[in-house]
Enzyme design. Structure first.
Site, mmCIF file in Angstrom:
data_model
loop_
_atom_site.group_PDB
_atom_site.id
_atom_site.type_symbol
_atom_site.label_atom_id
_atom_site.label_comp_id
_atom_site.label_asym_id
_atom_site.label_seq_id
_atom_site.Cartn_x
_atom_site.Cartn_y
_atom_site.Cartn_z
ATOM 1 N N CYS A 111 0.824 -1.226 0.000
ATOM 2 C CA CYS A 111 0.000 0.000 0.000
ATOM 3 C C CYS A 111 0.854 1.271 0.000
ATOM 4 O O CYS A 111 0.342 2.354 -0.274
ATOM 5 C CB CYS A 111 -0.936 0.007 1.201
ATOM 6 S SG CYS A 111 -1.895 -1.495 1.339
ATOM 7 N N HIS A 247 -3.238 7.119 2.966
ATOM 8 C CA HIS A 247 -3.683 5.836 2.415
ATOM 9 C C HIS A 247 -5.047 5.495 3.026
ATOM 10 O O HIS A 247 -5.235 5.571 4.245
ATOM 11 C CB HIS A 247 -2.647 4.765 2.735
ATOM 12 C CG HIS A 247 -3.121 3.375 2.497
ATOM 13 N ND1 HIS A 247 -3.779 3.014 1.336
ATOM 14 C CD2 HIS A 247 -3.053 2.246 3.265
ATOM 15 C CE1 HIS A 247 -4.100 1.727 1.410
ATOM 16 N NE2 HIS A 247 -3.674 1.245 2.560
ATOM 17 N N ASN A 277 -10.331 -0.147 0.518
ATOM 18 C CA ASN A 277 -8.868 -0.046 0.521
ATOM 19 C C ASN A 277 -8.348 -0.576 -0.815
ATOM 20 O O ASN A 277 -8.412 -1.775 -1.075
ATOM 21 C CB ASN A 277 -8.320 -0.863 1.700
ATOM 22 C CG ASN A 277 -6.805 -0.852 1.776
ATOM 23 O OD1 ASN A 277 -6.125 -0.468 0.827
ATOM 24 N ND2 ASN A 277 -6.273 -1.285 2.900
#
Ligand code: UT7
Length: 323
Positions: A111, A247, A277
């Site tokens: 990520c 994020h 996500n």
């Protein structure tokens, strides 16, 4: 010289999967998912793979920057769901868009992949090696998700975001990256293997496993810590930062980071409700959303911050000057 974001582009698959859809395949419900994560729905690809999503986001970023693919010298693509061991998705994007003059490669920082790509490109610009780049975060995590595991399948979504970078005096002002391999088991996706003919080892599926609470604790510590370091190094105050572009992993992680930094939640824009996500794609998807909503003005100072499997974390303080 540093790297300036000249244009942003994003692309998500059209299929929307709601929390109610997931409640039909695992024991969960909309109320639990929304209250624990902030996610209402996510996009899941039915036919497009990571490279295809990435190529479309890249085309849109080039359009936004008013540049053609031949002008790009460097393509760095961060992904945790590559289509192949090789060739890289970056090379597939290069072929798809005709960036014939670029060197292209993937990086594996999960990520944090988009931030790592940005910082790596900025470093190469600062060294005078390249002057234009395309950085991409792209994922089809749906293909490595265990759809029987309610602890992970409710979180992730597919999508891609890209930015065109140009060498300039303004842009990335401070950057930071870190890794802690000792926490690697907290979030893991094993490779698929066909087994071993010498030992008789069986073929193995590759899918994601996660210790959600450990990742949560790690993020709530590392995100504010990284932001504080960048603020200190730059000598800038919190008031000078227009937005924190984090994020999009869990709304509660973002709220906790805002609390720790003593900053209002309004400075932390979010897309998690609509996209879930999307790992390396979440930061450029959010930046693209902010551009579409005309939230960013030239000269705004923003901090990007990401974390993910590895464990990895990264942040960048930059001045927004598109075009
Ligand atoms: O990009 C980085 C990737 N990952 C992350 O950022 C993940 C960070 N972690 C998280 O976001 C959270 O830890 C989760 C959303 C994954 C889980 O939330 P939590 O508040 O940490 O829940 P938990 O794991 O402590 O589970 C609490 C309860 C458990 O039941 P019991 O043992 O209390 O009876 C779980 O079995 O909730 C249960 N549970 C669920 N219930 C309904 C876990 N998943 C679900 C679900 N629906 N989907």
């Amino acid at each position: 010289m540093t790297a300036r974001i000249a244009g942003i582009g994003a692309y998500v698959p059209e299929n929307i999967i709601t929390n109610d859809d997931l409640a039909r395949i695992v024991e969960t419900d909309d109320e639990w998912i929304q209250s624990r994560t902030g996610i209402a729905e996510r996009r899941i690809s039915s036919s497009e793979d990571t490279g295809m999503l990435a190529a479309e986001a890249a085309r849109r970023a080039l359009d936004a920057a008013g540049m053609c693919a031949e002008e790009i010298e460097l393509i760095i693509l961060g992904t945790s769901s590559p289509d192949n061991n090789y060739p890289s998705d970056a090379c597939m994007v290069q072929a798809a868009i005709g960036a014939v003059n670029a060197v292209a490669f993937d990086i594996s920082a999960a990520c944090a992949g988009f931030i790592f790509a940005l910082n790596l490109a900025a470093g190469l610009f600062q060294a005078g090696i390249y002057r234009t780049a395309l950085i991409i975060g792209a994922e089809t995590l749906s293909k490595v998700t265990d759809w029987t595991d309610r602890g992970t399948c409710i979180l992730f979504g597919d999508g891609a975001g890209a930015a065109v970078l140009k060498a300039d005096e303004t842009g990335v002002m401070e950057m930071l990256m870190g890794s802690d391999g000792t926490k690697g088991d907290a979030l893991k996706c094993t490779s698929r293997t066909l087994g071993n003919f010498l030992t008789g080892t069986e073929p193995r599926m590759g899918y994601m496993t996660m210790d959600g609470q450990e990742v949560f604790r790690f993020a709530v510590k590392k995100v504010p810590e990284s932001i504080e370091i960048l603020l200190k190094r730059s000598g800038m105050s919190r008031e000078e930062i227009r937005y924190y572009v984090l994020h999009q992993a869990n709304r509660r992680i973002i709220e906790a980071a805002a609390r720790k930094l003593g900053e209002p939640l309004g400075k932390f824009p979010m897309t998690i409700e609509r996209f879930g996500n999307t790992s390396s794609a979440s930061i450029p998807l959010l930046l693209n959303d902010m551009v579409e909503k005309q939230m960013l003005k030239p000269g705004d100072k923003i901090i990007l911050s990401g974390f993910g499997a590895g464990m990895t974390w990264g942040a960048a303080l930059l001045e927004w000057q598109p075009g």
